[in-house]
Scaffold this motif. Structure first.
Motif, PDB file in Angstrom:
ATOM      1  N   LEU A  45      53.049  39.088  32.964  1.00 35.33           N
ATOM      2  CA  LEU A  45      51.636  39.204  33.310  1.00 35.33           C
ATOM      3  C   LEU A  45      50.976  37.866  33.027  1.00 35.33           C
ATOM      4  N   VAL A  46      50.298  37.319  34.039  1.00 38.76           N
ATOM      5  CA  VAL A  46      49.617  36.034  33.886  1.00 38.76           C
ATOM      6  C   VAL A  46      48.114  36.256  33.987  1.00 38.76           C
ATOM      7  N   VAL A  47      47.407  35.871  32.942  1.00 35.97           N
ATOM      8  CA  VAL A  47      45.947  35.960  32.922  1.00 35.97           C
ATOM      9  C   VAL A  47      45.401  34.541  33.026  1.00 35.97           C
ATOM     10  N   GLY A  73      41.727  41.164  39.736  1.00 38.77           N
ATOM     11  CA  GLY A  73      42.029  40.618  41.058  1.00 38.77           C
ATOM     12  C   GLY A  73      42.160  39.107  41.021  1.00 38.77           C
ATOM     13  N   TRP A  74      43.118  38.624  40.253  1.00 40.54           N
ATOM     14  CA  TRP A  74      43.222  37.190  39.965  1.00 40.54           C
ATOM     15  C   TRP A  74      44.235  36.456  40.836  1.00 40.54           C
ATOM     16  N   HIS A  75      45.184  37.182  41.407  1.00 42.01           N
ATOM     17  CA  HIS A  75      46.349  36.503  41.983  1.00 42.01           C
ATOM     18  C   HIS A  75      46.399  36.508  43.500  1.00 42.01           C
ATOM     19  N   VAL A  94      39.409  34.276  36.659  1.00 40.13           N
ATOM     20  CA  VAL A  94      39.071  34.364  38.081  1.00 40.13           C
ATOM     21  C   VAL A  94      40.306  34.117  38.947  1.00 40.13           C
ATOM     22  N   GLY A  95      41.031  33.045  38.666  1.00 41.50           N
ATOM     23  CA  GLY A  95      42.196  32.706  39.473  1.00 41.50           C
ATOM     24  C   GLY A  95      41.824  32.519  40.932  1.00 41.50           C
TER      25      GLY A  95
END
Length: 476
Positions: free
Chosen positions: A395-397, A161-163, A203-204
């Motif tokens: 995909l961005v982590v 749930g980062w974005h 975390v984002g």
């Protein structure tokens, strides 16, 4: 050779005999009149319509089973609303977690109404990825209606749930200290250690929880209005100011969850004519309940008469609102209660009725049909893979905010055992004690392994497919 020839002739004779017998078994077809008599025999007044099967109450053709719903086996159709009861009781117990209702729409939107203690386990069992849950509507601030929020927030962030931050919608209180904002502020403080400890992970925006608190007195006020989905609220009488009910409208269908409260004229006003009307219910069996639960009868009576909707009142409300399907939840699902509950509801309401209990009950609804089934939730499920929007083809982590060195004194790390002392001889994993890269990890979609691309993009693909189908419908 003579022996071989004899064997071949015997086999040929057997084959011919079998063919003749098979042809002999083929019978003359029945006449059209006989077939018609069998297919239509017993049909009353030219159509089947039996018992409690009301018009429009029957299974849809795409359901895998008319009796049960098995998580992960059915996609929500473009014009469909699917409602799942993830928690159904005021008193938590195995088989009935505290109240929570999950609403999935054919356009891909997903909404949670209340998130009671323990209900999060049923979301996992129903193969809902925790990072899919982004909109939670709280009816009131009794803990049996929001107790799973801390877990959802923390582990939903950890699990991808980062974005997009979790958004909590809920009523104000008579004073600021009793409103939803204050509750979330307190939850943020309660989870301070947890949040900081988990900051060594990506975390984002996941920890940036949002609160949209509305004035509880603003009856009929709009809480949410986006992509054709509209949610309104109104007051409920639940001993203290701030309890609210909700109505969701989408695609010419609507769902109502009243939350807890005494029967009210406002319920009739704002839920009138809704397709799926869900309210709470308490049956008139206070003396029996006192013997079963060990609660003095006067306490049960007092609780109902100051906080809740009696069974007779629930049926009366349904008779005024006239939904396509009436359901009750926030009720113990027990054999000694169920028949009495139905009798009380039926005193006023003669239409379609079903329990929103025990946990896992599923409602499929279109503009024409509605069907209720029992969901088969496993006891030991695997969590669903996090779901991501791959619209940008990647995909961005996000990089974790902290390293362990930022939040932990060195002494305790120095006391860690040498891994060579406990790993078997000849086996030593490459320990990942520090995040492996600097900066965000950006992975093009076409580089992802197929199993990750398929599992993490399933909701995204279904949403795009259904929204395209909705756009192509006549009139859109």
């Amino acid at each position: 050779m003579p022996l071989l020839r004899s064997l071949l002739l015997s086999l040929l004779a057997l084959a011919i005999a079998g063919l003749v017998m098979a042809q002999a078994d083929v019978k003359k077809p029945s006449s059209e009149q006989d077939v018609e008599a069998v297919l239509t025999g017993g049909v009353p007044m030219g159509r089947w319509k039996e018992g409690l099967l009301f018009d429009g109450v029957r299974p849809m053709p795409w359901l895998k089973s008319a009796a049960n719903w098995f998580p992960g086996t059915e996609d929500v159709q473009p014009n469909e609303m699917r409602v799942t009861f993830m928690g159904t009781a005021p008193m938590i117990r195995p088989g009935q977690m505290n109240t929570s209702i999950y609403v999935e729409l054919g356009n891909g939107d997903k909404f949670v109404f209340d998130m009671g203690e323990g209900a999060v386990a049923n979301y996992v069992a129903a193969r809902v990825a925790l990072n899919e849950i982004k909109h939670v509507f709280i009816t009131h601030l009794h803990v049996d209606h929001f107790g799973s929020l801390p877990y959802l927030w923390m582990f939903g962030t950890w699990a991808g749930g980062w974005h997009e931050p979790l958004t909590i919608y809920g009523p104000s209180g008579r004073t600021a200290e009793y409103g939803t904002k204050k509750m979330v502020e307190g939850m943020r403080m309660m989870l301070g250690w947890h949040r900081d400890a988990f900051s060594v992970f990506p975390v984002g925006k996941g920890h940036d929880i949002q609160v949209k608190e509305f004035d509880f007195r603003d009856n009929g006020g709009v809480v949410y209005d986006k992509d054709g989905v509209r949610v309104i609220h109104w007051q409920r009488s639940h001993a203290k100011d701030g309890a609210s009910g909700y109505r969701l409208d989408w695609n010419d269908m609507c769902f109502v969850w009243t939350g807890d409260g005494r029967p009210s004229k406002l319920d009739i006003k704002y839920a009138k004519g809704c397709d799926l009307y869900v309210t709470e219910l308490q049956p008139e069996v206070v003396e029996i309940n006192s013997g079963v639960q060990g609660v003095p009868p006067f306490l049960a009576r007092y609780t109902i008469d100051t906080h809740h909707t009696p069974g007779y009142a629930a049926g009366y409300l349904a008779s005024q609102i006239k939904p396509r399907m009436f359901m009750t939840t926030h009720m113990n699902f027990d054999p000694f209660l169920n028949e009495e509950t139905v009798a009380e509801v039926r005193h006023h309401w003669k239409g379609p009725y079903h329990f929103g209990a025990p946990d896992g009950i599923v409602v499929n609804m279109t503009r024409d049909l509605v069907w209720v089934r029992e969901g088969i939730l496993p006891d030991y499920p695997n969590s669903r893979a996090p779901q991501f929007d791959f619209s940008r083809g990647q995909l961005v982590v996000p990089h974790p905010p902290h390293r362990r060195e930022d939040i932990q004194e060195p002494f305790v790390r120095e006391q860690q055992l040498d891994p060579a002392a406990y790993y078997p001889k000849g086996y030593m994993p490459h320990l990942l004690e520090d995040w492996p890269v600097e900066g965000d990890i950006v992975i093009p979609m076409d580089v992802l392994p197929d199993n990750l691309k398929d599992s993490m993009g399933a909701s995204w693909r279904l949403r795009n497919k259904n929204r395209k189908a909705l756009e192509e419908q006549p009139g859109n």
